[in-house]
Design a protein around this motif. Sequence first.
Motif, PDB file in Angstrom:
ATOM      1  N   VAL A  39       0.823  -1.210   0.000  1.00 27.65           N
ATOM      2  CA  VAL A  39       0.000   0.000   0.000  1.00 27.65           C
ATOM      3  C   VAL A  39       0.859   1.264   0.000  1.00 27.65           C
ATOM      4  O   VAL A  39       0.580   2.229  -0.715  1.00 27.65           O
ATOM      5  CB  VAL A  39      -0.950   0.013   1.213  1.00 27.65           C
ATOM      6  CG1 VAL A  39      -1.632   1.366   1.371  1.00 27.65           C
ATOM      7  CG2 VAL A  39      -1.997  -1.080   1.072  1.00 27.65           C
ATOM      8  N   ASN A 255      -2.655   1.901  -7.290  1.00 29.98           N
ATOM      9  CA  ASN A 255      -2.649   2.942  -6.260  1.00 29.98           C
ATOM     10  C   ASN A 255      -2.157   4.284  -6.800  1.00 29.98           C
ATOM     11  O   ASN A 255      -2.635   5.340  -6.395  1.00 29.98           O
ATOM     12  CB  ASN A 255      -1.840   2.508  -5.028  1.00 29.98           C
ATOM     13  CG  ASN A 255      -0.448   2.039  -5.348  1.00 29.98           C
ATOM     14  OD1 ASN A 255      -0.030   2.042  -6.502  1.00 29.98           O
ATOM     15  ND2 ASN A 255       0.288   1.613  -4.333  1.00 29.98           N
ATOM     16  N   ILE A 269      -7.547   3.974  -0.572  1.00 34.51           N
ATOM     17  CA  ILE A 269      -6.793   3.047  -1.421  1.00 34.51           C
ATOM     18  C   ILE A 269      -6.429   1.801  -0.621  1.00 34.51           C
ATOM     19  O   ILE A 269      -6.538   0.667  -1.106  1.00 34.51           O
ATOM     20  CB  ILE A 269      -5.531   3.732  -1.986  1.00 34.51           C
ATOM     21  CG1 ILE A 269      -5.921   4.871  -2.925  1.00 34.51           C
ATOM     22  CG2 ILE A 269      -4.650   2.714  -2.719  1.00 34.51           C
ATOM     23  CD1 ILE A 269      -4.752   5.730  -3.357  1.00 34.51           C
TER      24      ILE A 269
END
Length: 416
Positions: A39, A255, A269
């Motif tokens: 992430v 992302n 996200i």
Amino acid sequence: MYRTTAYVGHFLARFERNVKLYMACAALIGFSAFGIYSVLFNLYLLRMDYDVGLIGHFNAAGLLSFALFSPIAGNWARRAGYRRTLVEGMSLMVMGYLLMSLAGFFFGPLRTGWITAVQVVINCGFATYMVNSSPFLMSATAAENRSLVFSLRGAVWPLFGFAGSALGGTLPQTFAWLIDRDGLVPYQCSLLVASLVLAPSLFLFGSTTGDDSQEQSDATAEGEDETRPDTPLLMIGLISLLAAPGVAVARTFFNVYLDAELGISPSSIGWMIGLAQLLSVPAALVMPYVLAKTDHVQVFTYTTLGIALALLPMAFIPRWEAAGLGYVSVIVLVAVRMPAFAVFHQELVAPRWRSTMSAVTTSTALIGFAITSFGGGRLALSMGYTQLFLLGVIITCISIVPFRVLAAQRVRGASA
């Protein structure tokens, strides 16, 4: 999520100690690598004012080193054994995540060089882990349990990846509140968490038993065919190379696309990536039951077609709902395809050549990822994300052709 975790635990109770320890390590990998780091890494780069082209460069550098180091990792495991090699790979990853958190303290070309070098360290460690995971599991399980064990691994990664993604999306805001600072420092602290989470894997892999390097030597001494299976290795390498770009454009640029093009927040996200990880858990667990009605060939074929179709809304509908649906679909289908393909290619060769097969599969797939990351960033800048995602669709569909050819050759060979 509690019920899913209990379901996974019920499966684990049936297997040997080495399998249980491996699955515990897989949980840490999922939480750290597929969760927090997945992430935050690209968002960390964006906060350092790197554009999508340079982000593609950093990802490509890591993936290319992953691909080039995979054969070395496979050959080393044949001599040193899977257990020792896996511990060494995890050590590189833990150190790499720690070093990446320090990148914000450098500036200009030194920072760029630091990030590139650390990406190489992380991905060499990750290559060592990925190349030797499948042969380790093959040696630790009976033939009748393999589909179930590989499916379970495919469920553990995304299950804990979901938790890591959800946490990773909120960590920068949490650290910003705790230390009362914005900018890079909250992201640096978050990447440090990824390193700390992964550190116990060194103890867990070190606690496994058995000398698998001796096991391979014994198999050769007992008269196993030493001839290298060149045709399966080449064909599987080509299939892995062509199957990678469709997944790569989704994993690498999702992302960035949402943050830079659609203005979606990091926490949102993170939750979307986490949702994809979570939904892929039941998808992976149903694979053995799907195989009871069909075979690995059909699973690979239809999941690959599904991945191509899932990229279409990402290409043509510039909304977060469409991008999220496409991304989630890709990750879920990969969770079904990956264990089926792993069992398929590992059973193509004798035990002596399984680490070599795994190295070929991993390295060629990562070459595909590296080319996609390096060229995809530039394609997105010059032509837009629609063309990038469409290219993934086309190459993904092409990958089915050599796979079907190899599957047909395998059937003819078995019947001869």
